[in-house]
Design an enzyme around this catalytic site. Structure first.
Site, PDB file in Angstrom:
ATOM      1  N   CYS A   1     -28.174 -28.084 -18.903  1.00 26.55           N
ATOM      2  CA  CYS A   1     -28.485 -28.307 -17.489  1.00 26.55           C
ATOM      3  C   CYS A   1     -29.450 -29.487 -17.321  1.00 26.55           C
ATOM      4  O   CYS A   1     -30.215 -29.824 -18.230  1.00 26.55           O
ATOM      5  CB  CYS A   1     -29.120 -27.064 -16.889  1.00 26.55           C
ATOM      6  SG  CYS A   1     -28.055 -25.613 -16.882  1.00 26.55           S
TER       7      CYS A   1
ATOM      8  N   GLU B   1     -32.131 -29.574 -15.543  1.00 24.12           N
ATOM      9  CA  GLU B   1     -33.521 -29.118 -15.640  1.00 24.12           C
ATOM     10  C   GLU B   1     -33.967 -29.084 -17.097  1.00 24.12           C
ATOM     11  O   GLU B   1     -35.089 -29.482 -17.428  1.00 24.12           O
ATOM     12  CB  GLU B   1     -33.680 -27.724 -15.020  1.00 24.12           C
ATOM     13  CG  GLU B   1     -33.298 -27.656 -13.562  1.00 24.12           C
ATOM     14  CD  GLU B   1     -31.824 -27.279 -13.353  1.00 24.12           C
ATOM     15  OE1 GLU B   1     -30.951 -27.741 -14.121  1.00 24.12           O
ATOM     16  OE2 GLU B   1     -31.562 -26.530 -12.403  1.00 24.12           O
TER      17      GLU B   1
ATOM     18  N   CYS C   1     -32.475 -21.669 -16.510  1.00 26.26           N
ATOM     19  CA  CYS C   1     -33.402 -22.752 -16.156  1.00 26.26           C
ATOM     20  C   CYS C   1     -34.594 -22.230 -15.358  1.00 26.26           C
ATOM     21  O   CYS C   1     -35.686 -22.789 -15.450  1.00 26.26           O
ATOM     22  CB  CYS C   1     -32.673 -23.856 -15.409  1.00 26.26           C
ATOM     23  SG  CYS C   1     -31.705 -24.888 -16.527  1.00 26.26           S
TER      24      CYS C   1
HETATM   25 ZN    ZN Z   1     -29.614 -24.285 -15.879  1.00 28.85          ZN
END
Ligand code: ZN
Length: 141
Positions: free
Chosen positions: A63, A65, A99
């Protein structure tokens, strides 16, 4: 007490919006087509950004993040004070469960998480709202 979601009238550091939207352009979203950029500001007032990085082996995808947090740690910072998650899609995209936990490792419950898209939709949440009763270092023996 968790802050309720809002459309967000509080100021966002413009550098965060620029960094997240730039990162979004570089996202490697070959499979989902969902490009996301994330940018965070640290206690040292530095900005770190990241993009999602997909993989043909889907579980290996990362991801935006996580990419931004990796950049932050690489440069020796460890405290997030504000974060923007940006997408070009029609709806803003919240951080996934994993995340939320990654952000919580480096942020206090009152840190604001801003969700933005290219059309100007904005929602702001506190981390505590997104991840109530978070698992943390306090829970380890
Ligand atoms: Zn994530």
């Amino acid at each position: 007490m968790a802050q309720a979601p809002s459309n967000g009238n509080g100021a966002i550091d413009r550098r965060l919006i620029e960094a997240a939207s730039e990162a979004c352009l570089n996202a490697y979203a070959r499979y989902s087509g969902l490009r996301i950029g994330a940018a965070l500001r640290t206690a040292g007032n530095q900005i770190f950004r990241g993009a999602n990085v997909e993989n043909a082996v889907f579980p290996l995808s990362q991801c935006a993040e996580a990419s931004a947090i990796g950049a932050m740690i690489t440069e020796g910072e460890k405290s997030i004070v504000e974060i923007v998650i940006y997408t070009e899609s029609a709806e803003v995209v919240p951080p996934c469960g994993g995340c939320r936990q990654r952000i919580a490792e480096f942020a206090t419950p009152d840190v604001r998480v801003h969700l933005l898209n290219a059309a100007g939709i904005r929602r702001t949440f506190t981390l505590d709202y997104l991840l109530p009763v978070a698992f943390s270092l306090r829970n380890l023996p």
